[in-house]
Design an enzyme around this catalytic site. Structure first.
Site, PDB file in Angstrom:
ATOM      1  N   SER A 198       0.828  -1.196   0.000  1.00 17.87           N
ATOM      2  CA  SER A 198       0.000   0.000   0.000  1.00 17.87           C
ATOM      3  C   SER A 198       0.866   1.251   0.000  1.00 17.87           C
ATOM      4  O   SER A 198       1.944   1.271   0.595  1.00 17.87           O
ATOM      5  CB  SER A 198      -0.879  -0.032   1.247  1.00 17.87           C
ATOM      6  OG  SER A 198      -1.449   1.235   1.462  1.00 17.87           O
ATOM      7  N   CYS A 322      -7.801   0.833  11.852  1.00 18.78           N
ATOM      8  CA  CYS A 322      -8.940   0.213  11.173  1.00 18.78           C
ATOM      9  C   CYS A 322      -9.846  -0.539  12.126  1.00 18.78           C
ATOM     10  O   CYS A 322     -10.961  -0.869  11.785  1.00 18.78           O
ATOM     11  CB  CYS A 322      -8.461  -0.739  10.079  1.00 18.78           C
ATOM     12  SG  CYS A 322      -7.551   0.109   8.821  1.00 18.78           S
TER      13      CYS A 322
END
Lengths: 376, 400
Positions: A198, A322
């Site tokens: 990412s 998250c």
């Protein structure tokens, strides 16, 4: 302000932002367009893909540009599951994966797939034996993260790759989002078929990243359409995103080489001074990734400490960003067998090459002050 | 004591007679050019091999570069020691200890320096005994050893080598003159270029560009292919011929069955004119017998007629499968299969003559008035020089 939440996200490098802006201004042509404007965009995309491949020591056609970690993990897991379900419907993963892996697996359970969630030991690691024992005739995918996002524990990817390679019908996916640029991973030596990385964890921009898909691996695409990215991910390419991501990749690799021991030194410093406090237990394993330090301030509510530290200009987090919205306990620490007190009072510091030893010292002083002033 | 040399063995050059020097000098020059970036090394040549003195440079980098230089048979990491028995024994032991994953060994002594008092066979015994008595886990196996230590006793010193890395073979690029390669962008022509380079030929390339029928992408593809080929030696000049007008005239004036033959003849004429101008003595194509209409015996005869230059066709007897696997090996395949039209695929008639008659072609060309257009085409040829470092996408660099 001292930002110590780099596993949640990082500050984009100035060069990355400049690159994004320049590409957006000069190369807004669609790489699929036939005219010169499209040709230039296509050439730039090819160059970016080649550079990414060189940096990761793979081939250009094995690079699929994505919007980041969640997409990469979903594309790999669902893509393999849907494309190869006639071989079997069993997937092996771990209890400590990122939600984008765990929830993708849970979703597949509703479609009739069987998932094994492997436990971890108190160092936050799966064992190679557990992986091998879980493999059945039905297994088509092993999906295991490289570096755990909350603890920093490093999974034995190379050994698992050796096991996976013995079973030709199953694929091996690695979520390398937290490891990239911090802990080396040789895709080929580890016999990895799919690997997610990412952009925004390595000072790139949100919405950028790539999935490594080993040559001759087929996936059922999540997006159908114009056939971009070898048909695995249709949709007009995010050229500025891809180019700026590859720039971030180059810069983080360079930083890694020129700062070999830096993160470890900073981490050791933090560990030593935090450990001295009576209320603190360190949760991260000693041999874990150098940029993550997870610890519990027993008896304190982590949110209170975070806000108190924030007032002093320090930014850290509880569990992974998250999962921060879920209540109380960290599922990952629970999986390590740490008990409720420890799992519900965890804090995470995550570093980057731009942090300094002075910042570690001032943080420790601030933390000490906070612990002494906040009520339990 | 450490491995401080890289030893380069010549391939076919060593079979050459009086002009061997020319080949060796060319190889010497090519090796020096390929290793230019390594400042500490020294390249020394002798009549039957070359040495790279490392002076602290990582030997792996050098070996990797040398693997792609034509004219080199094999490459070994070598240790240089004095012509003294004790020195040689110590060196051999060191070389064996450096070897990884070996259980059995064999020693081969070559004594070109006949003044050295111990014969080759005896030296094998002496060294074998020394190694066995100073190590614990090694055995001798003269048939299939894991590691073969070569001990070469020469006039100046003794060289001890263990691992042998295979080189490319062939002849040093530049030692066999220069050819003009017709580079279309397909799979075959770069392979033909590679094979001629392997025979020591330096290449320039010619490409026929027909905008708007062929795109910039097709041209870029050819430049990318040329760049790949620079990896085997020299920079490559690419002559880009603006072919649109001529191709349109041919398409308009010539019956379709014959347009392909006439077009090919035109390409060959232009190629010869460029070769003449550049002092190049031959043309090279990627033609393979029977592959397409232009590559039948009749077509070759009718097309070849326009030039008296030698036309080299290194692929003429190769199967397509073999050409493809070679193109993958030299990493031109992925570029070649980019799906853009080139000058050979536009205006293709449905049924080109596979057996064109030469007399008919000549008759048809009589009515073709192309002299003026041909002259204009030649004047407007664009020449690009591609080097292994050249980056046509320089403006991309700051972005990445």
């Amino acid at each position: 302000m001292i930002y110590l939440d780099n596993s949640a996200t990082t500050k984009p490098f100035t060069e990355v932002i400049e690159s994004f802006q320049k590409v957006s201004e000069r190369f807004y042509g669609n790489p699929s367009s036939v005219h010169q404007f499209g040709t230039d965009a296509e050439a730039l995309l090819r160059k970016a893909r080649e550079q990414a491949a060189t940096l990761l020591d793979v081939s250009p056609e094995e690079i699929i540009f994505t919007s980041g970690g969640t997409e990469g993990n979903n594309m790999a897991i669902k893509g393999i599951a849907f494309a190869h379900q006639n071989r079997g419907k069993h997937i092996i993963t771990t209890q400590i994966e990122h939600p984008s892996v765990l929830d993708a697996c849970k979703a597949l359970e509703t479609l009739g797939f069987k998932i094994t969630y492997l436990p971890v030991n108190n160092m936050g690691c799966v064992t190679v034996e557990d992986v091998e024992n879980a493999i059945t005739d039905e297994t088509i995918l092993i999906s295991i993260m490289h570096v755990n996002n909350e603890l920093g524990s490093v999974q034995p990817i190379e050994e698992i790759g050796d096991i996976a390679a013995k079973y030709p019908k199953l694929f091996f996916h690695v979520d390398h989002v937290q490891g990239l640029g911090k802990v080396d991973l040789d895709f080929k030596k580890s016999k990895i078929d799919l690997c997610t990385v990412s952009g925004h964890k390595i000072h790139g921009l949100k919405g950028t990243g790539l999935l490594y898909v080993k040559r001759a691996t087929t996936l059922f695409p999540l997006f159908h359409g114009g056939g971009q990215e070898r048909g695995f991910r249709s949709g007009t390419e995010n050229l500025a995103g891809a180019v700026s991501f590859v720039k971030a990749l180059r810069l983080i690799k360079e930083a890694q080489i020129s700062n070999k021991m830096k993160l470890k030194t900073l981490n050791d410093k933090l560990r030593n001074c935090l450990e001295a406090g009576e209320e603190v237990v360190i949760n991260s394993p000693v041999n874990g990734a150098p940029h993550i330090l997870n610890f519990s301030a027993l008896g304190y509510k982590p949110e209170v400490l975070i806000h108190a530290l924030e007032e002093k200009g320090f930014y850290i987090s509880t569990k992974s960003a998250c999962s921060s919205k879920d209540a109380d306990e960290s599922a990952i620490l629970t999986a390590c067998g740490f008990g409720f007190d420890r799992s519900s009072s965890a804090l995470r510091i995550s570093l980057t090459y731009e942090n300094s030893i002075d910042e570690m010292i001032t943080f420790c002083e601030a933390f000490h002050d906070v612990i002494n002033s906040v009520l339990k | 004591m450490q491995s401080n040399h890289i030893l380069i063995r010549y391939g076919e050059i060593s079979l050459k007679g009086k002009n061997r020097k020319v080949f060796i000098n060319q190889l010497h020059e090519n090796v020096k050019r390929a290793l230019k970036e390594y400042r500490d090394i020294k390249v020394k040549q002798t009549h039957d091999r070359m040495f790279v003195l490392l002076n602290g440079t990582d030997p792996q980098d050098i070996i990797e570069k040398c693997k792609y230089i034509f004219g080199i048979q094999s490459i070994s990491l070598a240790m240089k020691v004095e012509n003294e028995v004790e020195e040689i024994k110590a060196g051999a032991l060191e070389a064996l200890n450096q070897a990884e994953n070996a259980k059995t060994f064999k020693i081969t002594t070559k004594r070109s320096n006949k003044t050295f008092p111990i014969g080759s066979q005896d030296m094998n015994q002496v060294l074998g005994g020394h190694l066995l008595s100073n190590t614990t886990n090694y055995k001798v196996d003269v048939h299939q050893p894991d590691i073969e230590l070569t001990v070469e006793i020469r006039t100046d010193a003794t060289y001890i080598t263990s691992k042998r890395v295979q080189g490319m073979g062939g002849l040093p690029v530049g030692s066999s003159g220069k050819t003009l390669l017709l580079l279309s962008g397909g799979i075959d022509s770069p392979v033909a270029g590679y094979l001629t380079m392997k025979r020591g030929v330096r290449i320039e390339a010619i490409h026929f560009h027909s905008p708007p029928y062929t795109s910039e992408r097709a041209k870029q593809k050819v430049l990318d292919l040329a760049k790949k080929l620079t990896g085997y030696g020299h920079s490559i000049r690419v002559h880009i011929v603006p072919f649109t007008m001529l191709q349109q005239i041919i398409h308009r004036e010539v019956p379709h069955g014959y347009s392909m033959t006439v077009m090919r003849r035109m390409m060959l004429r232009i190629s010869q004119m460029v070769a003449e101008k550049e002092g190049i003595l031959s043309l090279t194509t990627g033609e393979s017998l029977g592959q397409v209409a232009s590559q039948t015996m009749e077509s070759m005869n009718a097309i070849n007629e326009v030039t008296n230059y030698p036309v080299l066709r290194p692929l003429v007897a190769m199967d397509k499968d073999d050409i493809i696997s070679l193109s993958k090996h030299i990493q031109t395949y992925d570029i070649s299969i980019r799906p853009y039209e080139d000058c050979c695929t536009v205006f293709v008639p449905n049924a080109p003559k596979t057996k064109p008659k030469k007399a008919k072609v000549i008759q048809l060309e009589k009515f073709l008035d192309v002299e003026q257009e041909l002259q204009k085409t030649i004047e407007n040829i664009e020449t690009v020089e591609i080097t292994s470092h050249s980056n046509q996408n320089n403006h991309f660099e700051e972005l990445l």
